[in-house]
Design a protein around this motif. Structure first.
Motif, PDB file in Angstrom:
ATOM      1  N   THR A  94       0.830  -1.204   0.000  1.00 50.00           N
ATOM      2  CA  THR A  94       0.000   0.000   0.000  1.00 50.00           C
ATOM      3  C   THR A  94       0.863   1.253   0.000  1.00 50.00           C
ATOM      4  OG1 THR A  94      -1.743  -1.175   1.173  1.00 50.00           O
ATOM      5  CG2 THR A  94      -1.831   1.225   1.243  1.00 50.00           C
ATOM      6  N   LEU A  95       1.948   1.242   0.741  1.00 51.19           N
ATOM      7  CA  LEU A  95       2.846   2.401   0.782  1.00 51.19           C
ATOM      8  C   LEU A  95       3.601   2.562  -0.533  1.00 51.19           C
ATOM      9  CD1 LEU A  95       4.275   2.059   4.398  1.00 51.19           C
ATOM     10  CD2 LEU A  95       2.556   3.683   3.580  1.00 51.19           C
ATOM     11  N   ALA A  96       3.873   1.477  -1.237  1.00 51.72           N
ATOM     12  CA  ALA A  96       4.616   1.551  -2.501  1.00 51.72           C
ATOM     13  C   ALA A  96       3.743   2.059  -3.642  1.00 51.72           C
ATOM     14  CB  ALA A  96       5.176   0.174  -2.854  1.00 51.72           C
ATOM     15  N   LEU A  97       2.451   1.820  -3.600  1.00 51.85           N
ATOM     16  CA  LEU A  97       1.566   2.210  -4.703  1.00 51.85           C
ATOM     17  C   LEU A  97       1.589   3.701  -5.016  1.00 51.85           C
ATOM     18  CD1 LEU A  97      -1.498  -0.157  -4.253  1.00 51.85           C
ATOM     19  CD2 LEU A  97       0.267  -0.233  -6.007  1.00 51.85           C
ATOM     20  N   PRO A  98       1.531   4.614  -4.018  1.00 57.28           N
ATOM     21  CA  PRO A  98       1.594   6.035  -4.365  1.00 57.28           C
ATOM     22  C   PRO A  98       2.888   6.412  -5.086  1.00 57.28           C
ATOM     23  CG  PRO A  98       0.782   5.786  -2.129  1.00 57.28           C
ATOM     24  CD  PRO A  98       1.253   4.433  -2.600  1.00 57.28           C
ATOM     25  N   ALA A  99       4.001   5.850  -4.681  1.00 59.53           N
ATOM     26  CA  ALA A  99       5.273   6.158  -5.347  1.00 59.53           C
ATOM     27  C   ALA A  99       5.239   5.684  -6.791  1.00 59.53           C
ATOM     28  CB  ALA A  99       6.440   5.500  -4.604  1.00 59.53           C
ATOM     29  N   LEU A 100       4.684   4.510  -7.032  1.00 57.39           N
ATOM     30  CA  LEU A 100       4.593   4.012  -8.403  1.00 57.39           C
ATOM     31  C   LEU A 100       3.610   4.840  -9.211  1.00 57.39           C
ATOM     32  CD1 LEU A 100       4.692   0.163  -7.814  1.00 57.39           C
ATOM     33  CD2 LEU A 100       6.506   1.615  -8.701  1.00 57.39           C
ATOM     34  N   ALA A 101       2.504   5.252  -8.598  1.00 53.55           N
ATOM     35  CA  ALA A 101       1.506   6.061  -9.310  1.00 53.55           C
ATOM     36  C   ALA A 101       2.096   7.399  -9.746  1.00 53.55           C
ATOM     37  CB  ALA A 101       0.284   6.274  -8.429  1.00 53.55           C
ATOM     38  N   GLN A 102       2.960   7.985  -8.917  1.00 55.16           N
ATOM     39  CA  GLN A 102       3.580   9.260  -9.254  1.00 55.16           C
ATOM     40  C   GLN A 102       4.536   9.116 -10.438  1.00 55.16           C
ATOM     41  OE1 GLN A 102       5.516  10.541  -5.704  1.00 55.16           O
ATOM     42  NE2 GLN A 102       3.620  11.046  -4.654  1.00 55.16           N
ATOM     43  N   ASN A 103       5.008   7.918 -10.690  1.00 57.87           N
ATOM     44  CA  ASN A 103       5.968   7.673 -11.757  1.00 57.87           C
ATOM     45  C   ASN A 103       5.350   6.920 -12.931  1.00 57.87           C
ATOM     46  OD1 ASN A 103       8.731   8.535 -10.650  1.00 57.87           O
ATOM     47  ND2 ASN A 103       7.744   7.515  -8.955  1.00 57.87           N
ATOM     48  N   ALA A 104       4.020   6.935 -13.018  1.00 60.21           N
ATOM     49  CA  ALA A 104       3.308   6.163 -14.030  1.00 60.21           C
ATOM     50  C   ALA A 104       3.648   6.599 -15.451  1.00 60.21           C
ATOM     51  CB  ALA A 104       1.805   6.253 -13.791  1.00 60.21           C
ATOM     52  N   GLU A 105       4.211   7.799 -15.632  1.00 61.08           N
ATOM     53  CA  GLU A 105       4.509   8.263 -16.986  1.00 61.08           C
ATOM     54  C   GLU A 105       5.545   7.395 -17.701  1.00 61.08           C
ATOM     55  OE1 GLU A 105       6.952  10.580 -14.008  1.00 61.08           O
ATOM     56  OE2 GLU A 105       4.822  10.226 -14.225  1.00 61.08           O
ATOM     57  N   VAL A 106       6.288   6.572 -16.985  1.00 64.02           N
ATOM     58  CA  VAL A 106       7.255   5.683 -17.626  1.00 64.02           C
ATOM     59  C   VAL A 106       6.548   4.455 -18.207  1.00 64.02           C
ATOM     60  CG1 VAL A 106       7.906   4.197 -15.673  1.00 64.02           C
ATOM     61  CG2 VAL A 106       9.611   4.806 -17.403  1.00 64.02           C
ATOM     62  N   LEU A 107       5.320   4.223 -17.810  1.00 61.39           N
ATOM     63  CA  LEU A 107       4.574   3.073 -18.308  1.00 61.39           C
ATOM     64  C   LEU A 107       4.296   3.218 -19.797  1.00 61.39           C
ATOM     65  CD1 LEU A 107       1.941   2.696 -15.452  1.00 61.39           C
ATOM     66  CD2 LEU A 107       4.074   1.423 -15.743  1.00 61.39           C
ATOM     67  N   GLY A 108       4.276   2.111 -20.496  1.00 63.91           N
ATOM     68  CA  GLY A 108       3.939   2.129 -21.910  1.00 63.91           C
ATOM     69  C   GLY A 108       5.004   1.465 -22.757  1.00 63.91           C
ATOM     70  N   THR A 109       4.905   1.690 -24.055  1.00 64.52           N
ATOM     71  CA  THR A 109       5.786   1.033 -25.009  1.00 64.52           C
ATOM     72  C   THR A 109       6.854   2.011 -25.496  1.00 64.52           C
ATOM     73  OG1 THR A 109       3.953  -0.376 -25.678  1.00 64.52           O
ATOM     74  CG2 THR A 109       5.857  -0.291 -27.150  1.00 64.52           C
ATOM     75  N   TRP A 110       8.093   1.558 -25.489  1.00 69.40           N
ATOM     76  CA  TRP A 110       9.254   2.364 -25.854  1.00 69.40           C
ATOM     77  C   TRP A 110      10.017   1.700 -26.994  1.00 69.40           C
ATOM     78  CZ3 TRP A 110      10.074   7.011 -23.506  1.00 69.40           C
ATOM     79  CH2 TRP A 110       9.296   7.260 -22.365  1.00 69.40           C
ATOM     80  N   ARG A 111      10.444   2.515 -27.953  1.00 73.28           N
ATOM     81  CA  ARG A 111      11.262   2.035 -29.060  1.00 73.28           C
ATOM     82  C   ARG A 111      12.725   2.200 -28.673  1.00 73.28           C
ATOM     83  NH1 ARG A 111      11.106   3.601 -35.466  1.00 73.28           N
ATOM     84  NH2 ARG A 111      13.157   2.726 -35.922  1.00 73.28           N
ATOM     85  N   THR A 112      13.465   1.108 -28.723  1.00 75.49           N
ATOM     86  CA  THR A 112      14.875   1.160 -28.348  1.00 75.49           C
ATOM     87  C   THR A 112      15.693   1.818 -29.451  1.00 75.49           C
ATOM     88  OG1 THR A 112      15.515  -0.965 -29.329  1.00 75.49           O
ATOM     89  CG2 THR A 112      14.625  -1.016 -27.078  1.00 75.49           C
ATOM     90  N   GLN A 113      16.852   2.255 -29.077  1.00 69.55           N
ATOM     91  CA  GLN A 113      17.832   2.751 -30.050  1.00 69.55           C
ATOM     92  C   GLN A 113      18.390   1.521 -30.766  1.00 69.55           C
ATOM     93  OE1 GLN A 113      20.634   5.540 -28.323  1.00 69.55           O
ATOM     94  NE2 GLN A 113      22.287   4.633 -29.521  1.00 69.55           N
ATOM     95  N   PRO A 114      18.700   1.613 -32.047  1.00 72.85           N
ATOM     96  CA  PRO A 114      19.279   0.449 -32.738  1.00 72.85           C
ATOM     97  C   PRO A 114      20.552  -0.033 -32.034  1.00 72.85           C
ATOM     98  CG  PRO A 114      18.620   2.100 -34.330  1.00 72.85           C
ATOM     99  CD  PRO A 114      18.482   2.735 -32.965  1.00 72.85           C
ATOM    100  N   ASP A 115      20.708  -1.357 -31.993  1.00 66.18           N
ATOM    101  CA  ASP A 115      21.891  -1.934 -31.352  1.00 66.18           C
ATOM    102  C   ASP A 115      23.060  -1.976 -32.340  1.00 66.18           C
ATOM    103  OD1 ASP A 115      21.491  -4.133 -33.059  1.00 66.18           O
ATOM    104  OD2 ASP A 115      20.687  -5.420 -31.487  1.00 66.18           O
ATOM    105  N   ASP A 116      24.123  -2.654 -31.969  1.00 68.69           N
ATOM    106  CA  ASP A 116      25.321  -2.743 -32.811  1.00 68.69           C
ATOM    107  C   ASP A 116      25.034  -3.379 -34.170  1.00 68.69           C
ATOM    108  OD1 ASP A 116      26.724  -1.627 -30.720  1.00 68.69           O
ATOM    109  OD2 ASP A 116      27.582  -3.521 -30.026  1.00 68.69           O
ATOM    110  N   ASN A 117      23.972  -4.164 -34.247  1.00 66.45           N
ATOM    111  CA  ASN A 117      23.613  -4.843 -35.497  1.00 66.45           C
ATOM    112  C   ASN A 117      22.565  -4.072 -36.303  1.00 66.45           C
ATOM    113  OD1 ASN A 117      25.249  -7.141 -34.779  1.00 66.45           O
ATOM    114  ND2 ASN A 117      23.639  -7.689 -33.346  1.00 66.45           N
ATOM    115  N   GLY A 118      22.122  -2.908 -35.798  1.00 68.50           N
ATOM    116  CA  GLY A 118      21.093  -2.127 -36.472  1.00 68.50           C
ATOM    117  C   GLY A 118      19.677  -2.528 -36.091  1.00 68.50           C
ATOM    118  N   ASN A 119      19.539  -3.548 -35.263  1.00 68.01           N
ATOM    119  CA  ASN A 119      18.223  -4.016 -34.840  1.00 68.01           C
ATOM    120  C   ASN A 119      17.688  -3.164 -33.691  1.00 68.01           C
ATOM    121  OD1 ASN A 119      18.619  -6.129 -36.659  1.00 68.01           O
ATOM    122  ND2 ASN A 119      19.449  -7.465 -35.093  1.00 68.01           N
ATOM    123  N   TYR A 120      16.379  -3.071 -33.619  1.00 64.47           N
ATOM    124  CA  TYR A 120      15.753  -2.347 -32.507  1.00 64.47           C
ATOM    125  C   TYR A 120      14.498  -3.090 -32.091  1.00 64.47           C
ATOM    126  CZ  TYR A 120      12.498  -0.441 -35.988  1.00 64.47           C
ATOM    127  OH  TYR A 120      11.561  -0.301 -36.981  1.00 64.47           O
ATOM    128  N   GLY A 121      13.951  -2.681 -30.975  1.00 62.85           N
ATOM    129  CA  GLY A 121      12.776  -3.371 -30.475  1.00 62.85           C
ATOM    130  C   GLY A 121      11.799  -2.425 -29.819  1.00 62.85           C
TER     131      GLY A 121
END
Length: 135
Positions: free
Chosen positions: A18-45
């Motif tokens: 219960t105490l951890a939930l407010p801290a996570l809720a305040q940081n919810a903007e990191v939630l979601g899908t992120w495109r990685t930078q291409p790796d050494d092989n040019g691949n990304y995810g």
């Protein structure tokens, strides 16, 4: 006596969650899908970041080659970020990250600034960083 100890343990775990939930809720903007930078092989995810217990984790949900063609990667579906804890002001630390292009796991931290996430992995003081963008 055992039942009393078990009840106290369950109550303490519930209080901690219960105490951890407010801290996570305040940081919810990191939630979601992120495109990685291409790796050494040019691949990304695409990495989907979500709440995992009292921290954040990320799963590689899709993989692409440098031309944007979807790859059938053995790492798709794999958790590549875990135990990432929020420290405020967009900073996350104490986590781990798996780098598929190096087949290695590193101590990790992240910094969020709008739709940009800087992800760093370090091993014995040598760090490597990538800039991810919100997808």
């Amino acid at each position: 006596m055992r039942e009393d100890t078990m009840i106290r343990t369950i109550a303490a775990a519930a209080l901690a969650a219960t105490l951890a939930l407010p801290a996570l809720a305040q940081n919810a903007e990191v939630l979601g899908t992120w495109r990685t930078q291409p790796d050494d092989n040019g691949n990304y995810g695409l990495v989907d970041i979500s709440v995992c217990g009292d921290a954040y984790c990320g799963v590689l949900v899709r993989s692409f080659d440098g031309a944007g063609n979807e790859l059938d990667s053995p790492n798709t579906g794999r958790q590549i970020i875990w135990d990432m804890r929020p420290y405020g002001n967009g900073h996350y630390d104490d986590g781990q990250i798996y780098a598929p292009d190096r087949d290695s796991t590193y101590a990790s931290e992240m910094d969020l600034a709008g739709n940009t996430l800087t992800v760093r992995g370090c091993f014995i003081g040598i760090c490597r960083a990538q800039t991810w963008t919100r997808n």
